[in-house]
Design an enzyme around this catalytic site. Structure first.
Site, PDB file in Angstrom:
ATOM      1  N   MET A  26     -11.902   4.627  -1.089  1.00 14.32           N
ATOM      2  CA  MET A  26     -12.706   4.699   0.180  1.00 14.32           C
ATOM      3  C   MET A  26     -13.554   6.006   0.007  1.00 14.32           C
ATOM      4  O   MET A  26     -13.109   7.246   0.677  1.00 14.32           O
ATOM      5  CB  MET A  26     -11.351   4.970   1.418  1.00 14.32           C
ATOM      6  CG  MET A  26     -11.175   3.467   1.863  1.00 14.32           C
ATOM      7  SD  MET A  26      -9.459   3.652   2.578  1.00 14.32           S
ATOM      8  CE  MET A  26      -8.547   3.518   1.244  1.00 14.32           C
ATOM      9  N   HIS A  84      -8.182   1.113  -4.304  1.00 18.14           N
ATOM     10  CA  HIS A  84      -9.169   0.675  -3.242  1.00 18.14           C
ATOM     11  C   HIS A  84      -9.858   2.247  -2.747  1.00 18.14           C
ATOM     12  O   HIS A  84      -9.124   3.027  -2.388  1.00 18.14           O
ATOM     13  CB  HIS A  84      -8.290   0.353  -1.817  1.00 18.14           C
ATOM     14  CG  HIS A  84      -9.095   0.155  -0.855  1.00 18.14           C
ATOM     15  ND1 HIS A  84      -8.674   0.131   0.493  1.00 18.14           N
ATOM     16  CD2 HIS A  84     -10.528   0.295  -0.547  1.00 18.14           C
ATOM     17  CE1 HIS A  84      -9.663  -0.120   1.515  1.00 18.14           C
ATOM     18  NE2 HIS A  84     -10.868  -0.009   0.826  1.00 18.14           N
ATOM     19  N   SER A 101       0.887  -1.135   0.109  1.00 19.36           N
ATOM     20  CA  SER A 101       0.127   0.021   0.025  1.00 19.36           C
ATOM     21  C   SER A 101       1.032   1.143   0.234  1.00 19.36           C
ATOM     22  O   SER A 101       1.634   1.294   0.855  1.00 19.36           O
ATOM     23  CB  SER A 101      -0.928   0.064   1.177  1.00 19.36           C
ATOM     24  OG  SER A 101      -1.422   1.293   1.449  1.00 19.36           O
ATOM     25  N   MET A 124      -8.818   8.169  -0.944  1.00 20.98           N
ATOM     26  CA  MET A 124      -9.781   8.597   0.405  1.00 20.98           C
ATOM     27  C   MET A 124     -10.299  10.073  -0.092  1.00 20.98           C
ATOM     28  O   MET A 124      -9.480  10.710  -0.487  1.00 20.98           O
ATOM     29  CB  MET A 124      -9.063   8.701   1.587  1.00 20.98           C
ATOM     30  CG  MET A 124      -8.218   7.285   1.873  1.00 20.98           C
ATOM     31  SD  MET A 124      -7.565   7.429   3.271  1.00 20.98           S
ATOM     32  CE  MET A 124      -6.719   6.084   3.788  1.00 20.98           C
ATOM     33  N   MET A 149     -11.850  -5.913   5.066  1.00 17.86           N
ATOM     34  CA  MET A 149     -11.023  -5.043   5.985  1.00 17.86           C
ATOM     35  C   MET A 149     -10.620  -5.574   7.117  1.00 17.86           C
ATOM     36  O   MET A 149     -11.620  -5.887   7.971  1.00 17.86           O
ATOM     37  CB  MET A 149     -11.796  -3.559   5.945  1.00 17.86           C
ATOM     38  CG  MET A 149     -11.956  -2.603   4.644  1.00 17.86           C
ATOM     39  SD  MET A 149     -10.036  -2.469   3.724  1.00 17.86           S
ATOM     40  CE  MET A 149      -9.266  -1.403   5.268  1.00 17.86           C
ATOM     41  N   HIS A 159      -1.174  -1.472  -4.261  1.00 18.81           N
ATOM     42  CA  HIS A 159      -2.427  -1.031  -3.727  1.00 18.81           C
ATOM     43  C   HIS A 159      -2.307   0.482  -3.504  1.00 18.81           C
ATOM     44  O   HIS A 159      -1.505   1.123  -2.540  1.00 18.81           O
ATOM     45  CB  HIS A 159      -2.493  -1.669  -2.225  1.00 18.81           C
ATOM     46  CG  HIS A 159      -3.822  -1.629  -1.678  1.00 18.81           C
ATOM     47  ND1 HIS A 159      -4.955  -2.386  -1.767  1.00 18.81           N
ATOM     48  CD2 HIS A 159      -4.173  -0.715  -0.618  1.00 18.81           C
ATOM     49  CE1 HIS A 159      -5.935  -1.770  -1.347  1.00 18.81           C
ATOM     50  NE2 HIS A 159      -5.421  -1.011  -0.310  1.00 18.81           N
ATOM     51  N   ASP A 177      -6.844  -6.148   4.099  1.00 14.93           N
ATOM     52  CA  ASP A 177      -6.133  -4.827   4.179  1.00 14.93           C
ATOM     53  C   ASP A 177      -6.235  -4.553   5.557  1.00 14.93           C
ATOM     54  O   ASP A 177      -7.224  -4.322   6.119  1.00 14.93           O
ATOM     55  CB  ASP A 177      -6.949  -3.990   2.937  1.00 14.93           C
ATOM     56  CG  ASP A 177      -6.065  -2.685   3.087  1.00 14.93           C
ATOM     57  OD1 ASP A 177      -5.132  -2.543   3.665  1.00 14.93           O
ATOM     58  OD2 ASP A 177      -6.908  -1.883   2.172  1.00 14.93           O
ATOM     59  N   ASP A 215      -4.546   3.643  -2.421  1.00 12.34           N
ATOM     60  CA  ASP A 215      -5.845   4.099  -1.642  1.00 12.34           C
ATOM     61  C   ASP A 215      -6.309   5.349  -1.639  1.00 12.34           C
ATOM     62  O   ASP A 215      -5.431   6.274  -1.218  1.00 12.34           O
ATOM     63  CB  ASP A 215      -5.224   3.789   0.177  1.00 12.34           C
ATOM     64  CG  ASP A 215      -5.114   2.658   0.485  1.00 12.34           C
ATOM     65  OD1 ASP A 215      -5.994   1.712   0.320  1.00 12.34           O
ATOM     66  OD2 ASP A 215      -4.041   2.091   1.031  1.00 12.34           O
TER      67      ASP A 215
HETATM   68  C1  DX5 Z   1      -6.468   1.707   5.363  1.00  8.95           C
HETATM   69  C2  DX5 Z   1      -5.941   1.407   3.894  1.00  8.95           C
HETATM   70  C3  DX5 Z   1      -4.962   0.352   3.978  1.00  8.95           C
HETATM   71  C4  DX5 Z   1      -3.542   0.882   4.698  1.00  8.95           C
HETATM   72  C5  DX5 Z   1      -3.041  -0.335   5.345  1.00  8.95           C
HETATM   73  O1  DX5 Z   1      -7.539   2.424   5.270  1.00  8.95           O
HETATM   74  O2  DX5 Z   1      -7.027   0.920   3.189  1.00  8.95           O
HETATM   75  O3  DX5 Z   1      -4.561  -0.223   2.554  1.00  8.95           O
HETATM   76  O4  DX5 Z   1      -2.832   1.456   3.884  1.00  8.95           O
HETATM   77  O5  DX5 Z   1      -1.987  -0.017   5.936  1.00  8.95           O
HETATM   78  P1  DX5 Z   1      -1.110  -0.879   7.016  1.00  8.95           P
HETATM   79  O6  DX5 Z   1      -0.644  -2.128   6.372  1.00  8.95           O
HETATM   80  O7  DX5 Z   1      -0.095  -0.029   7.674  1.00  8.95           O
HETATM   81  O8  DX5 Z   1      -2.260  -1.116   7.980  1.00  8.95           O
HETATM   82 ZN    ZN Z   2      -6.347  -0.166   1.197  1.00 12.62          ZN
END
Ligand code: DX5
Ligand code: ZN
Length: 228
Positions: free
Chosen positions: A76, A74, A17, A45, A144, A41, A182, A43
């Site tokens: 969010m 991903h 990620s 947001m 998750m 990955h 994740d 992310d």
């Molecule tokens: C959290 C993200 C994850 C995050 C994971 O909202 O979706 O992908 O980056 O990070 P670690 O592996 O540090 O928990």
């Molecule tokens: Zn993620």
């Protein structure tokens, strides 16, 4: 934009990620772990579905110039369909939406219409049964193991029965679907998640926050593979 091949469904994969990477030198960070990342990955947001803002299409466009990896995005975000086109143009290969934002069937249809791969995710407190009606129509299930929004949180082991149930349904029905987990994946939790049936492990801090990220990714892969 041509798409990057995801590789065979069900294969064991590590998807680092980039949320945990140093954004100031993102291309370099991604290069460092290239040989140990099956996918990347990504992310996204929106500060609305989750209480944090990360980055969007412009950053993905930039990163695309430096990486030929499969971009596992991903989302969010509250209104994923509004951004599919921009994400695709930026270089996304797959988009995972959250069941909690609603209109799941619509998002699946919209992503497919653009030729994107599509995943659906459930938060730790959302029952897996909620997403079961969509399993035949998606490429990826994302369970998750932390509440989304931030990296570096602790793995919530209570979600493991969901992983086991998802694996059982995939195998029994021969679904062409990857099973991703994740949140809080590290050397200790990778084997637990893999044993429960996850074949795609996301790891952020356990890779990028280490002195030797490449070695850290190697170790997580080995730990996960040994548990299968
Ligand atoms: C959290 C993200 C994850 C995050 C994971 O909202 O979706 O992908 O980056 O990070 P670690 O592996 O540090 O928990
Ligand atoms: Zn993620």
């Amino acid at each position: 934009m041509t798409f990057v091949d995801a590789g065979p469904v069900g294969a064991f994969r590590i998807t680092p990620s980039i949320l945990a990477a140093d954004f100031g030198v993102l291309a370099q960070e991604v290069k460092t772990i290239e040989s140990e990342s099956d996918w990347l990955h990504v992310d996204v947001m929106d500060g609305h579905f989750v209480p944090n803002i990360s980055f969007g299409p412009p950053v993905i466009t930039s990163l695309r110039k430096y990486s030929t990896k499969f971009f596992d995005c991903h989302l969010m975000i509250q209104e994923p369909s509004q951004y599919f086109e921009a994400l695709k143009k930026a270089g996304a290969d797959s988009c995972t939406v959250h069941y909690e934002v609603g209109k799941t069937a619509e998002h699946i249809k919209n992503a497919r219409a653009l030729g994107l791969r599509i995943g659906v995710s459930v938060n730790p407190d959302t029952p897996f049964e909620k997403m079961e009606p969509f399993l035949g129509d998606i490429d990826l299930i994302l369970i998750m193991s932390v509440f989304p929004g931030f990296g570096g949180q602790s793995f919530i082991s209570e979600v493991l029965p969901k992983v086991e149930r998802a694996r059982k349904l995939i195998d029994e029905n021969n679904l062409q679907c990857d099973l991703q987990i994740d949140g809080g994946i590290d050397l200790t939790t990778a084997p637990i998640a893999a044993r429960a049936g996850a074949n795609v492990l996301v790891a952020g801090n356990a890779i990028f926050a280490k002195d030797d990220p490449l070695q850290a990714a190697k170790d997580i892969r080995a730990a996960g593979l040994a548990a299968r």
